[in-house]
Design an enzyme around this catalytic site. Structure first.
Site, PDB file in Angstrom:
ATOM      1  N   ALA A 104       0.972  -1.154   0.056  1.00  0.00           N
ATOM      2  CA  ALA A 104       0.086  -0.097   0.019  1.00  0.00           C
ATOM      3  C   ALA A 104       0.810   1.229  -0.117  1.00  0.00           C
ATOM      4  O   ALA A 104       2.035   1.121   0.202  1.00  0.00           O
ATOM      5  CB  ALA A 104      -0.806  -0.220   1.108  1.00  0.00           C
ATOM      6  N   LYS A 105       0.390   2.401  -0.314  1.00  0.00           N
ATOM      7  CA  LYS A 105       1.059   3.494  -0.139  1.00  0.00           C
ATOM      8  C   LYS A 105      -0.018   4.837   0.030  1.00  0.00           C
ATOM      9  O   LYS A 105      -1.074   4.663  -0.353  1.00  0.00           O
ATOM     10  CB  LYS A 105       1.715   3.839  -1.238  1.00  0.00           C
ATOM     11  CG  LYS A 105       2.894   5.035  -1.074  1.00  0.00           C
ATOM     12  CD  LYS A 105       4.224   4.174  -0.630  1.00  0.00           C
ATOM     13  CE  LYS A 105       5.492   5.170  -0.184  1.00  0.00           C
ATOM     14  NZ  LYS A 105       6.637   4.232  -0.041  1.00  0.00           N
TER      15      LYS A 105
END
Ligand code: GLU
Length: 415
Positions: A104-105
């Site tokens: 994720a980011k």
């Protein structure tokens, strides 16, 4: 421009490895798409009483091997495509080192240098409350990235915990030690880069102390790396930050450079060396170049000028695919980001495990376990590169994508 679009770069790397390993086209199609994208508006009251509305993102690329994991960056140039690309890189990074996470980011388009501490706190808390439904210790665990730090992680932990009504340390990593952070987390990315560098030197039969090293970036990764390497008696001949760089072929005292940075706001405030630009640093006559700043630093425009024999990618995606090709043709040995900078997320994993168990380790234990994981990952990637006669980036992608693909296959499709 497609060359500089990080999402295009990420897909290009995936397509190349898919072809190499004959990836099932159905699984390829799944991996091409982020699992979940959330764009949020973040209204906050500024110190002067105005309300300003910022835009933030959280992208979860994949959660097949475990909860989504990845940092949050605050930067004026954040784009959704950048965050999508970095989320995908996190999936591969966690798979390369074999930790049980997806990728994720997150990011907020803002210039933190122009915000007060109070404004950053309100921005952080409101952003977290906007994405609260998709994060959590079993769902998605944020961490620091560019321009975010342990204090910001503490506000994230507090906002999430206030919403739940009890303390939830496992919701975020990179926290201060006083609220469940891990010893060694702050220097973990740099330490991981050092292990990647040492393993490279060993494999290529070079002498550690004779290498001339140039580091672009002097933040959490570049700054800590410079100091750690100096303690190991390495010769750092150049460092830089956003304002420019400093070069001394006889070697810099990086502890003094840190002091100069503290006093003057830039490494260029250090006077025992020649002032250079960030661009000049990349083409210096050195043995090892460590890009430790941001994306797209080595492009097809300047790849030809790189004189280093080894590049260790401490930043995420510092080399464009076009530049990668040129550097490979020149015979430069590149240790890719998803392997070289995985030390940060590895110690994030340790922090999460310690938080879930409420049982904390010594710094020595953390560093030894980090070394084990980094060495094993390096060895695996090296072996694949030798067996399949591919460069280290392709080898790391083969390992990562195969692991995620196998997990996807064995879990099967729901419903
Ligand atoms: N932002 C770091 C990275 O790009 C760390 C992520 C984490 O610890 O979750 O790897």
């Amino acid at each position: 421009m497609r060359e500089f679009n990080p999402w295009y770069m990420a897909l290009k790397h995936l397509d190349e490895v898919a072809e190499k390993i004959n990836l099932d086209p159905n699984i390829h199609n799944i991996l091409k798409k982020p699992k979940r994208i959330l764009t949020v508006s973040i209204p906050i009251r500024m110190d002067d009483g105005r309300i300003e509305v910022f835009t933030g993102f959280r992208v979860q690329h994949n959660i097949t091997r475990g909860p989504a994991k990845g940092g949050i960056r605050y930067h004026p140039q954040v784009t959704l495509d950048e965050i999508k690309a970095l989320a995908m890189l996190m999936t591969w990074k966690c798979a390369v080192v074999g930790i049980p996470y997806g990728g994720a980011k997150g990011g907020i388009i803002c210039d933190p240098k122009r915000l007060s501490s109070g404004e950053i706190e309100r921005l952080t808390r409101r952003y977290i409350s906007e994405i609260i439904s998709i994060i959590g210790p079993e769902k998605d665990i944020p961490a620091p990235d560019i321009n975010t730090n342990p204090q910001i992680m503490a506000w994230i932990m507090d906002t999430y915990s206030m919403d739940k009504g009890y303390s939830v340390p496992g919701v975020v990593t990179g926290k201060p030690i006083s609220i469940g952070g891990s010893l060694g987390r702050n220097t973990a990315t740099a330490r991981g880069v050092m292990f990647a560098l040492m393993n490279t030197i060993k494999k290529l039969n070079l002498n550690f102390s004779q290498q001339k090293i140039a580091i672009q970036g002097f933040g959490n990764v570049g700054g800590n790396l410079a100091r750690i390497l100096q303690k190991e008696n390495c010769k750092i001949i150049a460092v830089s930050d956003i304002k420019g760089g400093i070069y001394n072929p006889k070697g810099l005292d990086c502890f003094k450079v840190s002091e100069a940075l503290e006093k003057t706001g830039s490494v260029t405030g250090f006077n025992n060396g020649e002032q250079i630009t960030n661009k000049e640093l990349l083409s210096l006559n050195c043995d090892i170049l460590v890009p430790a700043a941001i994306e797209n630093q080595i492009t097809k425009e300047n790849a030809d000028k790189v004189r280093a024999k080894i590049i260790i990618e401490a930043a995420n995606a510092p080399i464009t695919p076009e530049a990668d090709k040129i550097l490979n043709e020149k015979g430069i040995f590149i240790v890719p980001d998803i392997l070289a900078n995985a030390g940060g997320v590895t110690v994030s994993y340790f922090e999460w495990v310690q938080g879930l168990q409420s049982y904390f380790w010594t710094e020595r234990e953390v560093n030894l376990k980090l070394r084990d994981i980094m060495e094993k990952a390096f060895e695996n990637v090296w072996r694949i590169s030798q067996e399949r006669k591919v460069d280290m980036r392709m080898a790391a992608y083969i390992l990562a994508v195969s692991r995620v693909a196998e997990a996807t296959r064995i879990r099967g499709l729901y419903p």
